[in-house]
Write a protein that holds these residues in place. Sequence first.
Motif, PDB file in Angstrom:
ATOM      1  N   TYR A   1      -7.056  -4.073   2.133  1.00  0.00           N
ATOM      2  CA  TYR A   1      -5.687  -4.398   1.710  1.00  0.00           C
ATOM      3  C   TYR A   1      -5.454  -5.901   1.808  1.00  0.00           C
ATOM      4  O   TYR A   1      -4.892  -6.520   0.896  1.00  0.00           O
ATOM      5  CB  TYR A   1      -4.693  -3.634   2.584  1.00  0.00           C
ATOM      6  CG  TYR A   1      -3.272  -4.145   2.528  1.00  0.00           C
ATOM      7  CD1 TYR A   1      -2.438  -3.840   1.457  1.00  0.00           C
ATOM      8  CD2 TYR A   1      -2.755  -4.939   3.559  1.00  0.00           C
ATOM      9  CE1 TYR A   1      -1.128  -4.316   1.413  1.00  0.00           C
ATOM     10  CE2 TYR A   1      -1.458  -5.402   3.525  1.00  0.00           C
ATOM     11  CZ  TYR A   1      -0.650  -5.097   2.450  1.00  0.00           C
ATOM     12  OH  TYR A   1       0.639  -5.564   2.411  1.00  0.00           O
TER      13      TYR A   1
ATOM     14  N   ILE B   1       5.968  -2.961   0.079  1.00  0.00           N
ATOM     15  CA  ILE B   1       6.095  -1.493   0.010  1.00  0.00           C
ATOM     16  C   ILE B   1       4.906  -0.831   0.702  1.00  0.00           C
ATOM     17  O   ILE B   1       5.064   0.100   1.501  1.00  0.00           O
ATOM     18  CB  ILE B   1       6.203  -1.034  -1.463  1.00  0.00           C
ATOM     19  CG1 ILE B   1       7.534  -1.501  -2.069  1.00  0.00           C
ATOM     20  CG2 ILE B   1       6.081   0.492  -1.556  1.00  0.00           C
ATOM     21  CD1 ILE B   1       7.646  -1.274  -3.560  1.00  0.00           C
ATOM     22  N   ILE B   2       3.696  -1.314   0.396  1.00  0.00           N
ATOM     23  CA  ILE B   2       2.494  -0.743   1.014  1.00  0.00           C
ATOM     24  C   ILE B   2       2.515  -0.977   2.524  1.00  0.00           C
ATOM     25  O   ILE B   2       2.194  -0.081   3.321  1.00  0.00           O
ATOM     26  CB  ILE B   2       1.231  -1.356   0.386  1.00  0.00           C
ATOM     27  CG1 ILE B   2       1.136  -0.989  -1.104  1.00  0.00           C
ATOM     28  CG2 ILE B   2      -0.028  -0.875   1.120  1.00  0.00           C
ATOM     29  CD1 ILE B   2       0.016  -1.695  -1.852  1.00  0.00           C
TER      30      ILE B   2
ATOM     31  N   LYS C   1       5.079  -1.394   4.514  1.00  0.00           N
ATOM     32  CA  LYS C   1       6.099  -0.566   5.172  1.00  0.00           C
ATOM     33  C   LYS C   1       5.602   0.870   5.332  1.00  0.00           C
ATOM     34  O   LYS C   1       5.807   1.510   6.376  1.00  0.00           O
ATOM     35  CB  LYS C   1       7.404  -0.602   4.379  1.00  0.00           C
ATOM     36  CG  LYS C   1       8.584   0.009   5.112  1.00  0.00           C
ATOM     37  CD  LYS C   1       9.885  -0.274   4.387  1.00  0.00           C
ATOM     38  CE  LYS C   1      11.065   0.304   5.146  1.00  0.00           C
ATOM     39  NZ  LYS C   1      11.231  -0.308   6.484  1.00  0.00           N
ATOM     40  N   ARG C   2       4.944   1.396   4.299  1.00  0.00           N
ATOM     41  CA  ARG C   2       4.409   2.764   4.379  1.00  0.00           C
ATOM     42  C   ARG C   2       3.350   2.887   5.454  1.00  0.00           C
ATOM     43  O   ARG C   2       3.219   3.916   6.118  1.00  0.00           O
ATOM     44  CB  ARG C   2       3.826   3.164   3.019  1.00  0.00           C
ATOM     45  CG  ARG C   2       4.878   3.451   1.949  1.00  0.00           C
ATOM     46  CD  ARG C   2       4.216   3.797   0.629  1.00  0.00           C
ATOM     47  NE  ARG C   2       5.199   4.127  -0.390  1.00  0.00           N
ATOM     48  CZ  ARG C   2       4.879   4.367  -1.669  1.00  0.00           C
ATOM     49  NH1 ARG C   2       3.610   4.300  -2.051  1.00  0.00           N
ATOM     50  NH2 ARG C   2       5.829   4.666  -2.537  1.00  0.00           N
ATOM     51  N   ARG C   3       2.560   1.823   5.641  1.00  0.00           N
ATOM     52  CA  ARG C   3       1.480   1.866   6.627  1.00  0.00           C
ATOM     53  C   ARG C   3       1.920   1.419   8.022  1.00  0.00           C
ATOM     54  O   ARG C   3       1.131   1.469   8.970  1.00  0.00           O
ATOM     55  CB  ARG C   3       0.314   0.990   6.156  1.00  0.00           C
ATOM     56  CG  ARG C   3      -0.316   1.471   4.863  1.00  0.00           C
ATOM     57  CD  ARG C   3      -1.534   0.628   4.511  1.00  0.00           C
ATOM     58  NE  ARG C   3      -2.152   1.074   3.268  1.00  0.00           N
ATOM     59  CZ  ARG C   3      -3.278   0.568   2.755  1.00  0.00           C
ATOM     60  NH1 ARG C   3      -3.898  -0.414   3.401  1.00  0.00           N
ATOM     61  NH2 ARG C   3      -3.782   1.016   1.630  1.00  0.00           N
ATOM     62  N   GLY C   4       3.143   0.937   8.118  1.00  0.00           N
ATOM     63  CA  GLY C   4       3.662   0.538   9.419  1.00  0.00           C
ATOM     64  C   GLY C   4       3.079  -0.748   9.965  1.00  0.00           C
ATOM     65  O   GLY C   4       2.972  -0.910  11.187  1.00  0.00           O
ATOM     66  N   TYR C   5       2.740  -1.684   9.054  1.00  0.00           N
ATOM     67  CA  TYR C   5       2.213  -2.959   9.518  1.00  0.00           C
ATOM     68  C   TYR C   5       3.316  -3.764  10.216  1.00  0.00           C
ATOM     69  O   TYR C   5       4.488  -3.669   9.854  1.00  0.00           O
ATOM     70  CB  TYR C   5       1.628  -3.765   8.362  1.00  0.00           C
ATOM     71  CG  TYR C   5       0.342  -3.183   7.817  1.00  0.00           C
ATOM     72  CD1 TYR C   5      -0.590  -2.585   8.654  1.00  0.00           C
ATOM     73  CD2 TYR C   5       0.046  -3.239   6.465  1.00  0.00           C
ATOM     74  CE1 TYR C   5      -1.771  -2.057   8.162  1.00  0.00           C
ATOM     75  CE2 TYR C   5      -1.137  -2.719   5.953  1.00  0.00           C
ATOM     76  CZ  TYR C   5      -2.036  -2.125   6.820  1.00  0.00           C
ATOM     77  OH  TYR C   5      -3.205  -1.593   6.330  1.00  0.00           O
TER      78      TYR C   5
END
Length: 433
Positions: free
Chosen positions: A140, A197-198, A200-204
Amino acid sequence: MDIQAVAVLFGTFVLLMVLGVPIAFSIGLAAFATFLLFMSFDQSVYIVAQQVASGLDSFTLLAIPFFILAGNIMNRGGIALRLIELAKVLGGRLPGSLAHCNVLANMMFGSISGSAVASAAAVGGVMSPLQKKEGYDPAYSAAVNIASCPTGLLIPPSATFIVYSLITNGTSIAALFVAGYVPGILMGLCLMLVAGIIAKRRGYPIAPRPSTREVIDKTLGAVLPLGLIIIVMGGIIGGVFTATEASAVAVVYTLFLAVVWYREITWRQLPSIILESAVTTSIVLLMIGCSIAMSKAMAFADIPYAISDILLGLSDNPLVLLLIINIALLIVGTFMDMTPALLIFTPIFLPVVTDLGMDPVHFGVMMTFNLCIGICTPPVGSALFVGCSVGGVKIGDVIKPMLPFYAVLVGLLLVVTYIPQISLFLPQLLLGY
């Protein structure tokens, strides 16, 4: 259109490329082989040499070696680190803050250095270890760096626009520079949206809130490097100097920063930096000279106007024709680097878009944006290779994370293509273009 000449020109070019001949020589030899159909061996040698020499006899082209030298000085002069520190402050409170920092740093450093590859290496080399430490997926992180490093090719000063101006017989460099701002900034913001967006979904993680003192220090540390853009663009827009003269000013300014102010470069290191810049410049200029010869060969065979007639015969709808051109350029970008693609296909497609009533500045921005996507795509994307190398990931692993970024870039390309004012608003406002 002479079908035999077309077959010889492109057949020779493709064959030489497959055999591994350097692209500049492939272009020049393909042009030479085409001229042999129309004239003797001696005349063919003479006209190719003449076209190469006359194509490089341009005051405008002096900007390229100067901007390359300025970029190399900045690469060695610690400029990237100062811009990354500022980017951390700007993007620190967003989800996946280090990813946003990566995009912002590429936008700033890429616009100053004028090189997507240099930006991917400099910014990615610093950001990848930090992101890995914070638990980011390396694929990523590499995808964010690869997708965002070409933004600096749109945000001026850009050597790509200088090459385009030369090919199109003098399209205003100032107008091209100013026209690249909005598309380049939109490109960066859209990539930040996808990255956010990515993330936030992965909780970084989100970076801690910086102190006021830290914000001030990091901002002041980046003021002088960013001042280069203000000096160069302010001078061009204000009519103080031309783009070529601005490139020389850029070298003097970056030398002052790197050698005198920051003291990151010693005088003893300058010869190696100048030699590196000369090698890079020679490659680019040889490619330009040979491409001028190929353009002449294409004109002999009447290829540009024949292709224009073919495309205009497919449809009289400008929206459809621009879509076809974009698809063709996206395909070209997957196997050809930006500069040769620009040199070869601008003379082919420019007559088509001119017949459609498209402004040359708008087309230059569209074509540059399109080819920016190409250097991020396999199999020969230079930014893709460098980004994977500094990120420590395999190309196969990074393709899937790249897909959302490819999607948003292609979508934004269509927006830039079909809404001319995105590119032309600022040149009209600031230059009366």
